[in-house]
Design an enzyme around this catalytic site. Structure first.
Site, PDB file in Angstrom:
ATOM      1  N   HIS A  98     -21.002  29.328  18.918  1.00 19.29           N
ATOM      2  CA  HIS A  98     -21.737  27.402  19.916  1.00 19.29           C
ATOM      3  C   HIS A  98     -20.241  27.287  20.626  1.00 19.29           C
ATOM      4  CE1 HIS A  98     -24.270  24.434  19.724  1.00 19.29           C
ATOM      5  NE2 HIS A  98     -23.587  23.434  19.521  1.00 19.29           N
ATOM      6  N   GLU A  99     -19.431  26.068  19.237  1.00 16.19           N
ATOM      7  CA  GLU A  99     -18.221  25.630  19.585  1.00 16.19           C
ATOM      8  C   GLU A  99     -17.510  26.327  21.364  1.00 16.19           C
ATOM      9  OE1 GLU A  99     -18.481  22.933  19.488  1.00 16.19           O
ATOM     10  OE2 GLU A  99     -19.943  22.964  16.829  1.00 16.19           O
ATOM     11  N   HIS A 102     -19.688  25.521  23.770  1.00 12.20           N
ATOM     12  CA  HIS A 102     -19.160  24.555  25.454  1.00 12.20           C
ATOM     13  C   HIS A 102     -17.502  24.548  25.859  1.00 12.20           C
ATOM     14  CE1 HIS A 102     -22.206  21.842  23.609  1.00 12.20           C
ATOM     15  NE2 HIS A 102     -21.745  21.754  21.761  1.00 12.20           N
TER      16      HIS A 102
END
Length: 226
Positions: A98-99, A102
């Site tokens: 998920h990170e 980004h």
């Protein structure tokens, strides 16, 4: 004893926030105990996805804050909590991916992320100044200050709303990569999705709380400036 009825406006959002926090804690705790078949740590997964996206210059750092995982677009670094950095679990895989999602958004100039990054400094200042200006305006019956306070706080609400597509999109990217790259298999993907869905609800709760607070400030302003 005086009771401020405008606090009632916050109750639904507070209940949702409490539920969301409980949900993310229980879901994360469950899947942070289930190791993946591949056995790769969150840091290894993050590095693999970053390199696959050509983001060789994005660093990975370990932070000491539990659930403090985030991507810093200014320093171009993915920071992972100890459990995610060193863990080889479904939860660590989902959060790490998920990170990195980004970071990929940043690479592709994903518009909601660009907007969120742009207004972040204003939000940091405005969120602190808004309440001070608002209540000084109420105390001295200066409508101009209460209005400025509301405008400042509105930027915080906008930030919370812009955060929603940023977080949802990062999760979508993460799950797609975890599945297509063979990092997670079958029920592992479903488990990672549950972790990320639970995390997303905390952002929804945050947005609802900000909106409720804004409505409350407007109601107070109308009351004291009649």
């Amino acid at each position: 004893m005086y009771f401020d009825s405008t606090y009632l406006l916050l109750i639904p959002a507070m209940l949702i926030a409490f539920w969301a926090q409980t949900k993310i804690n229980s879901t994360y705790n469950k899947y942070s105990k289930i190791r993946t078949v591949g056995g790769n740590t969150g840091a290894e997964i993050a590095r693999s996805i970053l390199d696959g996206a050509g983001l060789f210059d994005v660093r990975i750092e370990r932070t000491n804050t539990k659930l403090g995982d985030h991507y810093d677009p200014r320093d171009r670094v993915v920071r992972l909590s100890p459990e995610v950095y060193a863990g080889a679990t479904i939860a660590s895989a989902g959060v790490a991916a998920h990170e990195v999602g980004h970071a990929i958004q940043h690479q592709k100039s994903y518009k909601p992320l660009v907007l969120r990054t742009t207004i972040a400094p204003v939000v940091n200042i405005g969120s602190q100044a808004s309440m001070i200006l608002f209540f000084i305006g109420v105390l001295f019956s200066f409508k101009g200050l209460t209005t400025i306070g509301i405008i400042f706080f509105s930027v915080t609400v906008i930030y919370q709303l812009v955060t929603l597509p940023v977080e949802f999109n990062a999760s979508t990217r993460a799950l797609s990569i975890l599945k297509s790259n063979g990092i997670l298999y079958g029920d592992e993907v479903k488990g990672a999705q549950k972790v990320l869905d639970a995390a997303a609800m905390t952002y929804v709760a945050g947005a609802l709380m900000a909106i409720s607070q804004l409505v409350r400030l407007i109601a107070l302003s109308n009351r004291y400036n009649e």
